[in-house]
Motif scaffolding. Structure first.
Motif, PDB file in Angstrom:
ATOM      1  N   GLU A  11       0.833  -1.206   0.000  1.00 35.82           N
ATOM      2  CA  GLU A  11       0.000   0.000   0.000  1.00 35.82           C
ATOM      3  C   GLU A  11       0.862   1.248   0.000  1.00 35.82           C
ATOM      4  O   GLU A  11       0.596   2.207  -0.734  1.00 35.82           O
ATOM      5  CB  GLU A  11      -0.906   0.011   1.231  1.00 35.82           C
ATOM      6  CG  GLU A  11      -2.349  -0.263   0.934  1.00 35.82           C
ATOM      7  CD  GLU A  11      -3.181  -0.147   2.195  1.00 35.82           C
ATOM      8  OE1 GLU A  11      -3.449   0.991   2.636  1.00 35.82           O
ATOM      9  OE2 GLU A  11      -3.559  -1.208   2.711  1.00 35.82           O
ATOM     10  N   LEU A  12       1.892   1.260   0.826  1.00 37.86           N
ATOM     11  CA  LEU A  12       2.794   2.413   0.881  1.00 37.86           C
ATOM     12  C   LEU A  12       3.458   2.659  -0.475  1.00 37.86           C
ATOM     13  O   LEU A  12       3.532   3.784  -0.942  1.00 37.86           O
ATOM     14  CB  LEU A  12       3.875   2.214   1.948  1.00 37.86           C
ATOM     15  CG  LEU A  12       3.470   2.443   3.384  1.00 37.86           C
ATOM     16  CD1 LEU A  12       4.598   2.032   4.319  1.00 37.86           C
ATOM     17  CD2 LEU A  12       3.111   3.898   3.604  1.00 37.86           C
ATOM     18  N   ILE A  13       3.939   1.605  -1.074  1.00 37.71           N
ATOM     19  CA  ILE A  13       4.609   1.730  -2.371  1.00 37.71           C
ATOM     20  C   ILE A  13       3.640   2.263  -3.421  1.00 37.71           C
ATOM     21  O   ILE A  13       3.995   3.122  -4.227  1.00 37.71           O
ATOM     22  CB  ILE A  13       5.208   0.374  -2.800  1.00 37.71           C
ATOM     23  CG1 ILE A  13       6.378   0.017  -1.867  1.00 37.71           C
ATOM     24  CG2 ILE A  13       5.658   0.412  -4.260  1.00 37.71           C
ATOM     25  CD1 ILE A  13       6.881  -1.399  -2.019  1.00 37.71           C
ATOM     26  N   ALA A  14       2.418   1.787  -3.396  1.00 33.95           N
ATOM     27  CA  ALA A  14       1.428   2.201  -4.391  1.00 33.95           C
ATOM     28  C   ALA A  14       0.967   3.639  -4.204  1.00 33.95           C
ATOM     29  O   ALA A  14       0.622   4.319  -5.171  1.00 33.95           O
ATOM     30  CB  ALA A  14       0.228   1.267  -4.344  1.00 33.95           C
ATOM     31  N   THR A  15       0.970   4.142  -2.963  1.00 35.57           N
ATOM     32  CA  THR A  15       0.378   5.458  -2.713  1.00 35.57           C
ATOM     33  C   THR A  15       1.382   6.576  -2.460  1.00 35.57           C
ATOM     34  O   THR A  15       1.019   7.731  -2.529  1.00 35.57           O
ATOM     35  CB  THR A  15      -0.572   5.389  -1.500  1.00 35.57           C
ATOM     36  OG1 THR A  15       0.165   4.949  -0.349  1.00 35.57           O
ATOM     37  CG2 THR A  15      -1.722   4.444  -1.760  1.00 35.57           C
ATOM     38  N   LYS A  16       2.604   6.258  -2.192  1.00 38.66           N
ATOM     39  CA  LYS A  16       3.598   7.281  -1.861  1.00 38.66           C
ATOM     40  C   LYS A  16       4.634   7.399  -2.988  1.00 38.66           C
ATOM     41  O   LYS A  16       5.419   6.482  -3.211  1.00 38.66           O
ATOM     42  CB  LYS A  16       4.325   6.954  -0.559  1.00 38.66           C
ATOM     43  CG  LYS A  16       3.407   6.761   0.627  1.00 38.66           C
ATOM     44  CD  LYS A  16       2.799   8.054   1.061  1.00 38.66           C
ATOM     45  CE  LYS A  16       1.985   7.827   2.326  1.00 38.66           C
ATOM     46  NZ  LYS A  16       1.065   8.871   2.602  1.00 38.66           N
ATOM     47  N   PRO A  17       4.663   8.519  -3.701  1.00 33.83           N
ATOM     48  CA  PRO A  17       5.617   8.680  -4.809  1.00 33.83           C
ATOM     49  C   PRO A  17       7.071   8.449  -4.412  1.00 33.83           C
ATOM     50  O   PRO A  17       7.830   7.873  -5.172  1.00 33.83           O
ATOM     51  CB  PRO A  17       5.403  10.120  -5.255  1.00 33.83           C
ATOM     52  CG  PRO A  17       4.029  10.457  -4.804  1.00 33.83           C
ATOM     53  CD  PRO A  17       3.803   9.671  -3.540  1.00 33.83           C
ATOM     54  N   PHE A  23       8.338   6.322  -2.426  1.00 34.81           N
ATOM     55  CA  PHE A  23       8.645   4.894  -2.386  1.00 34.81           C
ATOM     56  C   PHE A  23       8.788   4.303  -3.789  1.00 34.81           C
ATOM     57  O   PHE A  23       9.339   3.238  -3.958  1.00 34.81           O
ATOM     58  CB  PHE A  23       7.569   4.124  -1.609  1.00 34.81           C
ATOM     59  CG  PHE A  23       7.649   4.318  -0.134  1.00 34.81           C
ATOM     60  CD1 PHE A  23       8.619   3.674   0.623  1.00 34.81           C
ATOM     61  CD2 PHE A  23       6.766   5.163   0.515  1.00 34.81           C
ATOM     62  CE1 PHE A  23       8.705   3.853   1.982  1.00 34.81           C
ATOM     63  CE2 PHE A  23       6.840   5.344   1.878  1.00 34.81           C
ATOM     64  CZ  PHE A  23       7.814   4.697   2.624  1.00 34.81           C
ATOM     65  N   ARG A  24       8.256   4.967  -4.784  1.00 29.71           N
ATOM     66  CA  ARG A  24       8.345   4.481  -6.161  1.00 29.71           C
ATOM     67  C   ARG A  24       9.534   5.106  -6.900  1.00 29.71           C
ATOM     68  O   ARG A  24       9.704   4.925  -8.074  1.00 29.71           O
ATOM     69  CB  ARG A  24       7.051   4.795  -6.924  1.00 29.71           C
ATOM     70  CG  ARG A  24       5.856   4.028  -6.411  1.00 29.71           C
ATOM     71  CD  ARG A  24       4.676   4.113  -7.358  1.00 29.71           C
ATOM     72  NE  ARG A  24       4.413   5.431  -7.871  1.00 29.71           N
ATOM     73  CZ  ARG A  24       3.462   6.250  -7.459  1.00 29.71           C
ATOM     74  NH1 ARG A  24       2.665   5.901  -6.488  1.00 29.71           N
ATOM     75  NH2 ARG A  24       3.302   7.429  -8.017  1.00 29.71           N
ATOM     76  N   GLY A  25      10.351   5.891  -6.164  1.00 30.97           N
ATOM     77  CA  GLY A  25      11.500   6.520  -6.793  1.00 30.97           C
ATOM     78  C   GLY A  25      11.142   7.803  -7.544  1.00 30.97           C
ATOM     79  O   GLY A  25      11.903   8.276  -8.359  1.00 30.97           O
ATOM     80  N   VAL A  26       9.976   8.347  -7.251  1.00 38.42           N
ATOM     81  CA  VAL A  26       9.529   9.578  -7.904  1.00 38.42           C
ATOM     82  C   VAL A  26       9.772  10.723  -6.939  1.00 38.42           C
ATOM     83  O   VAL A  26       9.317  10.695  -5.796  1.00 38.42           O
ATOM     84  CB  VAL A  26       8.028   9.498  -8.271  1.00 38.42           C
ATOM     85  CG1 VAL A  26       7.557  10.802  -8.886  1.00 38.42           C
ATOM     86  CG2 VAL A  26       7.776   8.318  -9.180  1.00 38.42           C
ATOM     87  N   ALA A  27      10.463  11.739  -7.394  1.00 45.04           N
ATOM     88  CA  ALA A  27      10.741  12.901  -6.535  1.00 45.04           C
ATOM     89  C   ALA A  27       9.431  13.646  -6.274  1.00 45.04           C
ATOM     90  O   ALA A  27       8.593  13.768  -7.160  1.00 45.04           O
ATOM     91  CB  ALA A  27      11.745  13.821  -7.194  1.00 45.04           C
ATOM     92  N   PRO A  28       9.253  14.122  -5.039  1.00 46.86           N
ATOM     93  CA  PRO A  28       8.025  14.863  -4.708  1.00 46.86           C
ATOM     94  C   PRO A  28       7.918  16.172  -5.476  1.00 46.86           C
ATOM     95  O   PRO A  28       8.800  16.708  -5.993  1.00 46.86           O
ATOM     96  CB  PRO A  28       8.134  15.124  -3.214  1.00 46.86           C
ATOM     97  CG  PRO A  28       9.478  14.680  -2.776  1.00 46.86           C
ATOM     98  CD  PRO A  28      10.144  14.001  -3.919  1.00 46.86           C
TER      99      PRO A  28
END
Length: 64
Positions: free
Chosen positions: A51-57, A59-64
């Motif tokens: 869930e964290l990986i899916a919802t938090k950028p 965690f996916r390697g995407v800069a905020p």
């Protein structure tokens, strides 16, 4: 989700790398080597992490 031996998974992956197999739309993308391994992936902790990986950028390697 599908169950396949390590050798079967490797053969499929190598065929894809060689261009001999192109996954069809809707073809299964998640493979496990046994029912036991699949069960381990369904633990509560792994569910929370997924869930964290899916919802938090972040965690996916995407800069905020």
């Amino acid at each position: 989700m599908s169950i396949a031996t390590y050798e079967q998974q490797k053969a499929r992956l190598m065929a894809m790398a060689r261009g001999e197999h192109k996954p069809a739309p809707g073809e299964l993308k998640i493979w496990f080597s046994s029912i036991e391994i699949f069960g381990q992936a369904l633990t509560i902790e792994n569910g929370i992490l997924s869930e964290l990986i899916a919802t938090k950028p972040a965690f996916r390697g995407v800069a905020p």
